[in-house]
Design an enzyme around this catalytic site. Structure first.
Site, short mmCIF file in Angstrom:
data_model
loop_
_atom_site.label_atom_id
_atom_site.label_comp_id
_atom_site.label_asym_id
_atom_site.label_seq_id
_atom_site.Cartn_x
_atom_site.Cartn_y
_atom_site.Cartn_z
N ASP A 1 38.54 44.25 37.48
CA ASP A 1 37.37 44.03 38.34
C ASP A 1 37.09 45.25 39.22
O ASP A 1 37.45 45.30 40.40
CB ASP A 1 37.60 42.80 39.22
CG ASP A 1 37.63 41.52 38.39
OD1 ASP A 1 37.15 41.54 37.25
OD2 ASP A 1 38.13 40.50 38.91
N GLU B 1 47.43 37.11 34.83
CA GLU B 1 48.55 37.80 35.48
C GLU B 1 49.78 36.92 35.72
O GLU B 1 50.89 37.49 35.68
CB GLU B 1 48.07 38.40 36.82
CG GLU B 1 47.11 39.56 36.67
CD GLU B 1 45.72 39.17 36.19
OE1 GLU B 1 45.06 39.99 35.54
OE2 GLU B 1 45.30 38.03 36.44
N ASP C 1 41.43 36.15 30.40
CA ASP C 1 41.27 36.68 31.75
C ASP C 1 42.23 35.93 32.68
O ASP C 1 42.83 34.93 32.28
CB ASP C 1 39.81 36.47 32.18
CG ASP C 1 39.44 37.27 33.42
OD1 ASP C 1 40.18 38.21 33.77
OD2 ASP C 1 38.41 36.95 34.03
#
Length: 799
Positions: free
Chosen positions: A483, A408, A405
């Site tokens: 999300d 990015e 997670d």
């Protein structure tokens, strides 16, 4: 072809006339007088690569997106020239290159123009960073439609839209918000029944304008790097998606449990809470295969550590969960806490594994542990080190799978939400800044994770999940849409995103069922489950801030509905597994939007809700509150209602009823749908018979069932079972032929056929040309029969 009237317009530079042409086997080089070189590479008869150099210099030819195992090769390549252009001919296409402007035009062999440059390649010097902003503009036809581009949360047809690719931590994103977590610069164009695709292989921030600024122009450009794109010709959309998926790769088969139902939350802790949740699944008899541990299992959010207060003996806990049929999945983030007593931090520091800023200091940013440094996953040495960090988790403690997670990478409390643009990266020996590496950072993290998990769960198969992705990440990892929010709008968004991802070569995908942010009511949760069980990756995940989001959290009526649909998923596991096999081996997307299923029907070009699950099941979720039904479009063909077995003909829109305990599900006539008995988890029971729900059709239809040991790699040595069924229906007879491949021996000996829609009463049954005594078939009155799994020919007649 349009001609250039000026070489410079509004700061943009354009190629001028060709002064040199040369051919080097599959590569053709066209050089303009002002230093532009167009390199055309023929990869296949219908796949052509275009690269443009300025100042006569190409960049090093390196890509993270391209699969090394892509199958390439062509049969025909002819090059001729006349006064105005070069003509390149392959077995499938004709390419014109204009001598005065370097513009290109692609047509089929009949001369129908498929794709044509408008201004074509042009560029603008980037004075701030150096290099060029590279641009390409194409003609757009009046009726042209556009699809693909990864996880965009907008209408499936991108005509009139402008989007960009810059992987972004987009908490609680909304409809039409852009960019999001994925950067997949691939789109499909469809015009006059012919489809093509373009993959812009450039990892800088890329931009796409689908006839937004000008109605007759589609353009794409990048903030740096090369104009480097691949063109794929159909004319079928399926051919385009398959060719792109072949080029960028597909994953190996996952363990079957990875296709089961998964439960997650931020966060389940301590151990007693985890045990309580898993016990309630078994108590409520809701099938579930995996439980997830979010960041709170760690010691102060330090990766590869355990909070021994909450999890005093993780190895013992994971073993006990496994005995009850639960696999344990843990989260690992990229940020490494700056802590001189933390061995991973010290190791990375000593070995110079962290990313640095432009002038040398370590890049740091705030994430969950506080101030962190970030490993440079574009460095192969760092990836190798990272992979080895999984040894203790997977080999010693027994963790089954890993979830990456925040990759990015997400950085808190800075406007950009990510690393500074001057952050430096190795980029596998092609040093660059974060401008170029940002979009591939998460991809390279999960690549390293995949290599480590694969090594240390062996001889089992790896299962890995990522949030951030670039084109090609599907080779390493499943993904989810990030999300999202517990709203009806987000239910619509999830449906569109997963279809779009499947069209973009990335099928192993799902959404946070029920919404991550905020709290769904029971109706929304039930409707989301009904959609989510038909997504390749099926997981409930929530932030936990607003209440519980387990299947039993909304009262007994909703619990019953959830159980009913999760049980349907478990019954359909052999069908789902076969879908994955077709995706992995033949590059067929696991979900198909209606436009993919029937591109000739213009009614499908703007449909967003309905999709084909696999090849033969039509699903249409309910996406509004208080709905007792909905209008839906049925593509061509004859369809059976999954619930009632009533039939209807497609090619039109209809009203269908769907109270809270149902959604519209239809099965294509002629299908043979494989099912297992309901299990509480994969491997709970030995399968005694394979159920084959068989839907009559006048005519011919083929179906297949792929099976293997459900884990491990023996299937790569031929130890699989592939059953192909050819159904031929006539007014008074039904014939099913079985063709088998592979050496895997299934646990069952019998196939149970359930026949639906037979237009005649069964009078005679022949198996491999021998008549069967109907009295020996107990269930023949219910149009059901058990026969040996190794039959070759089943023939049923009315007399």
């Amino acid at each position: 072809m349009i001609t250039n009237t000026e070489l410079e317009y509004k700061g943009n530079l354009y190629p001028n006339h060709i002064v040199e042409f040369k051919q080097d086997n599959d590569k053709l080089y066209f050089t303009s007088e002002n230093g532009v070189i167009l390199q055309v590479t023929i990869l296949r008869g219908s796949v052509i690569r275009f690269r443009y150099a300025t100042n006569y210099v190409f960049e090093p030819d390196f890509s993270y997106a391209i699969d090394e195992e892509a199958s390439l090769g062509y049969s025909i390549l002819d090059v001729t020239e006349n006064e105005t252009e070069y003509l390149i001919k392959t077995a499938r296409l004709q390419l014109l290159v204009d001598k005065m402007t370097l513009r290109t035009q692609i047509s089929d062999l009949e001369g129908n123009i498929i794709n044509e440059d408008e201004a074509g390649f042009h560029w603008e010097e980037n004075y701030e960073y150096g290099g060029n902003t590279v641009k390409m503009s194409k003609m757009t036809q009046t009726g042209e439609s556009f699809y693909g581009m990864g996880d965009k949360s907008t209408h499936s047809n991108l005509k009139g839209k402008r989007v960009e690719n810059w992987v972004t931590d987009s908490y609680a994103y909304g409809k039409d918000q852009d960019p999001l977590y994925k950067a997949i610069p691939f789109f499909i164009g469809l015009n006059k029944g012919k489809a093509y695709g373009i993959f812009f292989d450039n990892s800088f921030k890329t931009h796409f304008d689908f006839a937004h600024e000008r109605r007759n122009v589609t353009s794409f450009w990048a903030d740096g790097g090369e104009m480097n794109y691949y063109f794929f010709y159909g004319p079928d959309m399926s051919t385009v998606v398959s060719a792109y998926s072949n080029l960028t790769g597909t994953p190996e088969l996952p363990p079957l449990w990875a296709l089961g139902f998964h439960q997650s939350k931020w966060s389940y802790y301590p151990e007693s809470n985890v045990k309580e949740i898993t016990a309630l699944f078994r108590e409520n008899k809701i099938p579930c295969d995996a439980i997830y541990l979010d960041i709170d299992y760690m010691d102060g959010f330090r990766c590869f550590t355990w909070d021994k207060n909450h999890f005093p003996n993780p190895k013992k806990m994971i073993s006990e969960l496994e005995e009850d049929g639960f696999k344990t999945v843990v989260m690992i983030d990229p940020g490494i806490k700056i802590d001189r007593d933390y061995w991973i931090y010290k190791e990375a520091l000593e070995n110079d594994y962290f990313c640095k800023r432009g002038d040398g200091p370590l890049m740091h940013g705030k994430v969950w542990p506080g101030e962190c440094n970030f490993p440079d996953f574009t460095n192969p040495e760092v990836r190798e080190w990272w992979a080895e960090l999984y040894k203790e988790f997977m080999s010693d403690i027994g963790v089954h799978a890993v979830w990456n997670d925040m990759n990015e990478p997400a950085v808190m409390e800075v406007p950009s939400k990510t690393a500074p643009l001057d952050t430096r990266h190795n980029y596998d020996g092609h040093p660059c800044t974060h401008r170029k590496a940002h979009n591939v950072y998460g991809m390279q993290m999960v690549r390293a994770t995949y290599e480590g998990v694969k090594k240390y769960v062996y001889p089992k198969r790896p299962f890995v999940i990522t949030r951030a992705a670039f084109a090609g990440t599907q080779r390493y990892s499943s993904t989810w849409t990030g999300d999202n929010v517990a709203t009806w709008e987000h239910l619509w968004i999830a449906n569109v995103q997963v279809q779009r991802m499947c069209m973009s070569g990335y099928s192993f995908v799902g959404s946070d069922i029920g919404g991550f942010a905020e709290q769904p009511n029971g109706e929304l949760f039930a409707r989301w489950i009904q959609l989510g069980v038909f997504h390749p990756f099926c997981r409930v995940h929530s932030s936990g801030d607003h209440g519980d989001q387990e299947p039993w959290s909304f009262g007994s009526d909703i619990t019953d509905i959830v159980r009913k649909f999760v049980e349907i998923r478990y019954q359909l596991l052999p069908y789902l597994y076969t879908m994955f096999y077709k995706y992995s081996k033949d590059h067929v997307p696991m979900l198909k939007p209606l436009v993919y299923y029937d591109q000739e029907d213009t009614q499908t070009h703007f449909r967003t809700d309905e999709f084909i699950f696999g090849n033969q099941i039509l699903v249409c979720p309910i996406q509004e509150p208080n709905a007792q039904g909905r209008r839906m479009y049925f593509p061509k063909g004859k369809w059976y209602d999954f619930w009632t077995q009533e039939t209807l003909n497609g090619g039109k829109e209809r009203w269908v009823t769907a109270e809270l305990d149902k959604i519209p599900i239809y099965v294509k006539a002629g299908s043979v749908i494989p099912k297992y008995p309901v299990q509480q988890y994969v491997g709970q029971m030995v399968i005694k018979e394979l159920i084959l729900d068989t839907y009559f059709k006048l005519g011919i239809e083929t179906s297949e069932v792929y099976e293997d040991a459900q884990d491990g790699f023996d299937y790569k040595k031929g130890r699989y079972s592939l059953r192909n069924f050819k159904l031929t229906g006539k007014e008074k007879s039904l014939t099913i032929q079985q063709f088998k491949d592979g050496s895997f021996v299934t646990s069952y000996e019998k196939l149970k056929f359930n026949f639906y829609g037979l237009p005649f009463k069964i009078g005679k049954v022949h198996v491999d040309n021998e008549e069967v005594d109907l009295k020996s078939m107990d269930s023949i009155k219910e149009n059901s029969m058990l026969i040996d799994k190794n039959f070759t020919l089943l023939h049923i007649t009315s007399k």
